[in-house]
Design an enzyme around this catalytic site. Sequence first.
Site, PDB file in Angstrom:
ATOM      1  N   HIS A  46       0.603  -1.434   0.324  1.00  0.00           N
ATOM      2  CA  HIS A  46       0.102   0.060   0.192  1.00  0.00           C
ATOM      3  C   HIS A  46       1.178   1.108  -0.009  1.00  0.00           C
ATOM      4  O   HIS A  46       0.661   2.188  -0.595  1.00  0.00           O
ATOM      5  CB  HIS A  46      -1.036  -0.159   1.119  1.00  0.00           C
ATOM      6  CG  HIS A  46      -1.519  -1.028   1.210  1.00  0.00           C
ATOM      7  ND1 HIS A  46      -1.515  -1.621   2.282  1.00  0.00           N
ATOM      8  CD2 HIS A  46      -3.138  -0.751   0.548  1.00  0.00           C
ATOM      9  CE1 HIS A  46      -3.053  -2.635   2.396  1.00  0.00           C
ATOM     10  NE2 HIS A  46      -3.264  -2.691   1.245  1.00  0.00           N
ATOM     11  N   GLN A 159      -0.709  -3.946  -9.144  1.00  0.00           N
ATOM     12  CA  GLN A 159      -1.048  -4.564 -10.087  1.00  0.00           C
ATOM     13  C   GLN A 159      -1.433  -5.866  -9.068  1.00  0.00           C
ATOM     14  O   GLN A 159      -1.284  -7.330  -9.954  1.00  0.00           O
ATOM     15  CB  GLN A 159       0.282  -4.888 -11.455  1.00  0.00           C
ATOM     16  CG  GLN A 159       0.414  -6.129 -12.220  1.00  0.00           C
ATOM     17  CD  GLN A 159       1.790  -6.734 -12.427  1.00  0.00           C
ATOM     18  OE1 GLN A 159       2.457  -5.806 -12.558  1.00  0.00           O
ATOM     19  NE2 GLN A 159       1.685  -7.941 -13.453  1.00  0.00           N
ATOM     20  N   ILE A 189       4.796  -5.709  -4.652  1.00  0.00           N
ATOM     21  CA  ILE A 189       5.729  -5.579  -3.597  1.00  0.00           C
ATOM     22  C   ILE A 189       5.695  -6.814  -2.819  1.00  0.00           C
ATOM     23  O   ILE A 189       4.783  -7.223  -3.052  1.00  0.00           O
ATOM     24  CB  ILE A 189       5.620  -4.348  -2.371  1.00  0.00           C
ATOM     25  CG1 ILE A 189       5.155  -2.776  -3.425  1.00  0.00           C
ATOM     26  CG2 ILE A 189       6.169  -4.878  -1.763  1.00  0.00           C
ATOM     27  CD1 ILE A 189       6.480  -2.358  -4.789  1.00  0.00           C
TER      28      ILE A 189
HETATM   29  P1  AMP Z   1      -6.998  -3.932  -0.577  1.00  0.00           P
HETATM   30  O1  AMP Z   1      -6.206  -3.140   0.532  1.00  0.00           O
HETATM   31  O2  AMP Z   1      -6.211  -5.527  -0.494  1.00  0.00           O
HETATM   32  O3  AMP Z   1      -7.807  -3.195  -1.234  1.00  0.00           O
HETATM   33  O4  AMP Z   1      -5.115  -2.506  -1.778  1.00  0.00           O
HETATM   34  C1  AMP Z   1      -5.577  -1.792  -1.790  1.00  0.00           C
HETATM   35  C2  AMP Z   1      -4.932  -1.399  -3.034  1.00  0.00           C
HETATM   36  O5  AMP Z   1      -3.499  -2.017  -2.628  1.00  0.00           O
HETATM   37  C3  AMP Z   1      -5.197  -2.051  -4.438  1.00  0.00           C
HETATM   38  O6  AMP Z   1      -4.747  -1.301  -5.012  1.00  0.00           O
HETATM   39  C4  AMP Z   1      -3.885  -3.680  -4.180  1.00  0.00           C
HETATM   40  O7  AMP Z   1      -3.923  -3.815  -5.680  1.00  0.00           O
HETATM   41  C5  AMP Z   1      -2.595  -2.651  -3.637  1.00  0.00           C
HETATM   42  N1  AMP Z   1      -1.992  -3.289  -3.396  1.00  0.00           N
HETATM   43  C6  AMP Z   1      -2.357  -4.093  -2.406  1.00  0.00           C
HETATM   44  N2  AMP Z   1      -1.222  -5.100  -1.629  1.00  0.00           N
HETATM   45  C7  AMP Z   1      -0.638  -4.543  -2.968  1.00  0.00           C
HETATM   46  C8  AMP Z   1       0.995  -4.686  -3.577  1.00  0.00           C
HETATM   47  N3  AMP Z   1       1.705  -6.446  -3.138  1.00  0.00           N
HETATM   48  N4  AMP Z   1       1.749  -4.569  -3.745  1.00  0.00           N
HETATM   49  C9  AMP Z   1       1.503  -3.556  -4.497  1.00  0.00           C
HETATM   50  N5  AMP Z   1       0.163  -2.967  -4.055  1.00  0.00           N
HETATM   51  C10 AMP Z   1      -0.567  -3.109  -3.694  1.00  0.00           C
END
Ligand code: AMP
Length: 295
Positions: A46, A159, A189
């Site tokens: 994030h 992604q 990441i």
């Molecule tokens: P979430 O809180 O899971 O809804 O994720 C919020 C945003 O962070 C979304 O756009 C996800 O794709 C991104 N995100 C979650 N995990 C990762 C990661 N490991 N690397 C990069 N972006 C991420």
Amino acid sequence: MRTKLQISFMLIFKKVADIQAYLSQQKPAGRGIGFVPTMGALHAGHLSLIKLAKADNKLVVTSIFVNPTQFNDKEDFEKYPITTDTDVAMLIEAGCNVLFLPSVDEMYPQGTENMPVFDFGYLETVLEGAHRPGHFRGVGQVVARLLDIVKPDSLYMGQKDYQQCLVVKNLLGQVAGGNDIEMIICPIIREADGLAMSSRNRRLTDPQRAVAGTIYQCLISILSKAPSGNFTVVQKECADLLADKGFVPEYIALADAATLQLLDNYSATTQMVALIAAKLGNVRLIDNMLVEADS
Ligand code: AMP
């Protein structure tokens, strides 16, 4: 010698009317507002989105909202980690300017029944769409509502949720002003063993965590066989390896990266993406990797 004292602060809004009033007064000229929607339980993945948003925009807005309408699995929703205090500290440290932290009632004052329903066609029927019925309708609902509230210039998505990126890109073509929003897809990441960072990783037991990097190994193996290998063979090897480590795989797929049309085998001419979803105990993990046609 003088030392420069740096004071970091972040505004937190819980009410739609308050954040809208603030943003309409503060809206910077040019590439102004970069928006990072999240469900909290923040990690370095994030924060990488926030860093990229900060580099490109004058004001970074992050939202934390665990959207009930995108969970098809009740237990997944109920067990979703909530770590608001640490999240706030991490966001301040990362230089986020505004946090939007609404309640369900604030997001859906008329309930969710009367919210617009977006149709994402084929994308709703395949992979995540097939395994999580209703999930992308919920994603469409919440992202449309957040975009209407924040009205960003740029939207930062990971992604990591590949299919979600395609769905949101499609959504931008369906909502008013959506075509003016630039969507930036940010790299995945990973932990040192390759496991894609995810809020759900916190729910893994130590033995589960020890094998969780197997998904990444499978993606690397799919990538390494392109473009002349036989995908069906690699797919079977990955399914066996995952099962051997205690996973229950939901899909191990190769698809056209632009359309998500499934491919039976590697293509020398199509930009591809390999995607895996697998359960480890009751934790569902997803990951993906782009496979270049000429890799
Ligand atoms: P979430 O809180 O899971 O809804 O994720 C919020 C945003 O962070 C979304 O756009 C996800 O794709 C991104 N995100 C979650 N995990 C990762 C990661 N490991 N690397 C990069 N972006 C991420």
